[in-house]
Design a protein around this motif. Structure first.
Motif, mmCIF file in Angstrom:
data_model
loop_
_atom_site.group_PDB
_atom_site.id
_atom_site.type_symbol
_atom_site.label_atom_id
_atom_site.label_comp_id
_atom_site.label_asym_id
_atom_site.label_seq_id
_atom_site.Cartn_x
_atom_site.Cartn_y
_atom_site.Cartn_z
ATOM 1 N N SER A 40 0.953 -1.233 0.159
ATOM 2 C CA SER A 40 -0.044 -0.250 0.161
ATOM 3 C C SER A 40 1.045 1.101 -0.176
ATOM 4 O O SER A 40 0.469 2.330 -0.342
ATOM 5 C CB SER A 40 -0.932 0.108 1.448
ATOM 6 O OG SER A 40 -0.113 0.469 2.728
ATOM 7 N N ASP A 41 1.951 0.890 0.569
ATOM 8 C CA ASP A 41 3.115 2.298 0.946
ATOM 9 C C ASP A 41 4.539 2.228 -0.192
ATOM 10 O O ASP A 41 4.726 0.701 0.093
ATOM 11 C CB ASP A 41 3.233 2.520 2.208
ATOM 12 C CG ASP A 41 3.782 3.505 2.203
ATOM 13 O OD1 ASP A 41 4.598 4.518 1.898
ATOM 14 O OD2 ASP A 41 3.754 4.259 3.671
ATOM 15 N N HIS A 79 -1.093 2.814 -7.915
ATOM 16 C CA HIS A 79 -1.347 3.312 -6.244
ATOM 17 C C HIS A 79 -0.913 4.537 -6.679
ATOM 18 O O HIS A 79 -0.243 5.206 -7.904
ATOM 19 C CB HIS A 79 0.218 2.935 -5.560
ATOM 20 C CG HIS A 79 -0.193 1.295 -5.202
ATOM 21 N ND1 HIS A 79 -1.239 0.984 -3.807
ATOM 22 C CD2 HIS A 79 0.660 0.730 -5.495
ATOM 23 C CE1 HIS A 79 -0.532 0.442 -4.248
ATOM 24 N NE2 HIS A 79 0.043 -0.568 -5.111
ATOM 25 N N SER A 101 4.848 12.964 3.152
ATOM 26 C CA SER A 101 5.840 12.523 2.012
ATOM 27 C C SER A 101 6.963 13.353 2.561
ATOM 28 O O SER A 101 8.434 13.390 1.424
ATOM 29 C CB SER A 101 5.120 12.909 0.379
ATOM 30 O OG SER A 101 4.386 12.148 0.550
#
Length: 411
Positions: free
Chosen positions: A28-29, A60, A82
């Protein structure tokens, strides 16, 4: 114990690349993907492969790492998630564009997929006008391509030429076929009697005429067409959804948008929902299931944000349904600066004259409506108590993967 660990690691590296790719696509990341890439050589080779990154990008959204405007590079700051990747980007990338030739200042025109479109040349009253030179560059890898000038025969198609060049999103197939090295630039040219679009494709290496239409054919009267032909490119707020670009020139008086369908290369006019939309802007987004969505600001200080969705699907928007209204802080004056695939970018300043000259930037997730502060800066263009022009200039959102995931490439 050591033998067991060695055997487990061996079994993991023996998983076929096709299956590993499916596993990595479900992370997911992007930061997790970066961590996986340093586990072993085979993992890094797979993760940094161009075709894999194309697939990962389709699943994504890339990280919002920084903003680019006339004042330069503004990385995402803590507590934005971020911020660590943005800090790494600031250390390795060159957003002063010192690797480009020439001694004159290059102006940021557009940002997309890790590339930046720059202009150098003619300026009228400090605002971009007819371009002399364009460049598409990758500031992370310090590579660039200089675009040829628009040929005279194409420029002659539009009288009193004013141009607005911008980058075009590539389809997944186009990106995969060219291993992420392809790009396209559209130059919107508007004159006294007509509007035209010219396209530069890196695969062809030259400008081509793509679309042209008289203002009268778009059912615009003399006043509207004269206004649009005089409008400088810095005033042209641009939006992209489902293969179409939208410009909100006519929002205030006509409740309309100029539309360019990049699939058919045709111009048209689209109607907006009724309402008192502010000059601070609207944002056209993809609402899902092929339907358009629109965010718009209301109120004296643009403190109310309204969201509407088109009822019809796959056609020019005609019937809008109001979904919700969100109240923003009335102590600030807000502006919609940009929109990406997943979020809106807001700029806000204190609403009261004489307040501190601080400009703050926030993103709002289109689906969850969650606000996140990206960064802030001191405004460089001020008169006593009044901010001048700062809200008119383009602000690009630099989105990309962490630098550790990006292999060397060309533009």
């Amino acid at each position: 114990m050591a033998t067991t660990k060695k055997k487990s690691a061996s079994l993991l590296t023996e998983i076929p690349d096709e299956l590993l790719a499916e596993i990595f696509l479900r992370l997911s990341d992007p930061a997790d993907l970066a961590r996986a890439s340093v586990a072993c050589v085979s993992f890094r080779r797979l993760v940094t492969d161009g075709s894999f990154l194309v697939s990962f990008r389709s699943h994504h959204a890339p990280l919002i790492l920084a903003l680019l405007d006339r004042d330069g590079f503004h990385p995402a700051l803590p507590p934005h998630p971020s911020a660590p990747a943005a800090r790494a980007l600031a250390l390795v990338a060159d957003f002063t564009f010192s690797f480009l030739p020439g001694h004159f200042r290059w102006l940021n025109l557009d940002v997309r997929d890790g590339r930046v479109l720059l202009s150098r040349g003619f300026e009228e009253y400090g605002l971009p006008g007819v371009f002399r030179e364009l460049a598409v560059c990758d500031p992370l890898h310090r590579r660039y391509v200089l675009l040829p000038q628009l040929p005279d025969d194409l420029a002659a198609m539009v009288d009193r030429l004013l141009t607005s060049p911008f980058l075009v999103p590539l389809s997944k197939d186009e990106m995969a076929a060219e291993e992420e090295m392809a790009f396209k630039v559209i130059c919107l040219a508007h004159g006294k009697t007509k509007v035209a679009a010219f396209v530069f494709s890196s695969s062809i290496g030259q400008w081509q005429a793509a679309a042209c239409m008289f203002w009268s054919d778009l059912a615009l009267d003399m006043v509207d067409s004269a206004t649009m032909s005089r409008t400088n490119s810095c005033y042209l707020r641009r939006h992209y959804a489902y293969g179409c670009f939208y410009w909100d020139w006519l929002v205030i008086h006509k409740k309309q948008l100029l539309v360019l369908d990049t699939r058919r290369m045709e111009f048209s006019i689209a109607n907006l929902p009724p309402g008192g939309w502010c000059t601070q802007g609207v944002a056209i987004v993809e609402a899902g299931e092929g339907r358009l969505g629109m965010f718009g600001l209301h109120g004296e200080t643009a403190s109310d944000l309204t969201y509407a969705v088109v009822r019809n699907r796959g056609e020019s928007p005609s019937q809008w349904q109001m979904e919700k209204t969100i109240s923003l802080d009335s102590g600030y004056r807000c502006y919609i600066k940009a929109v990406t695939e997943r979020c809106l970018l807001f700029m806000r300043t204190k609403a009261l004259p004489g307040s501190p000259r601080l400009i703050e930037y926030f993103t709002m997730d289109i689906k969850t409506l969650q606000l996140q502060r990206v960064c802030a800066k001191q405004c460089k263009t001020w008169l006593p108590g009044i901010m001048i022009y700062a809200h008119l200039f383009e602000t690009g959102v630099y989105t990309n993967f962490p630098p550790s995931l990006l292999p060397p490439r060309t533009v």
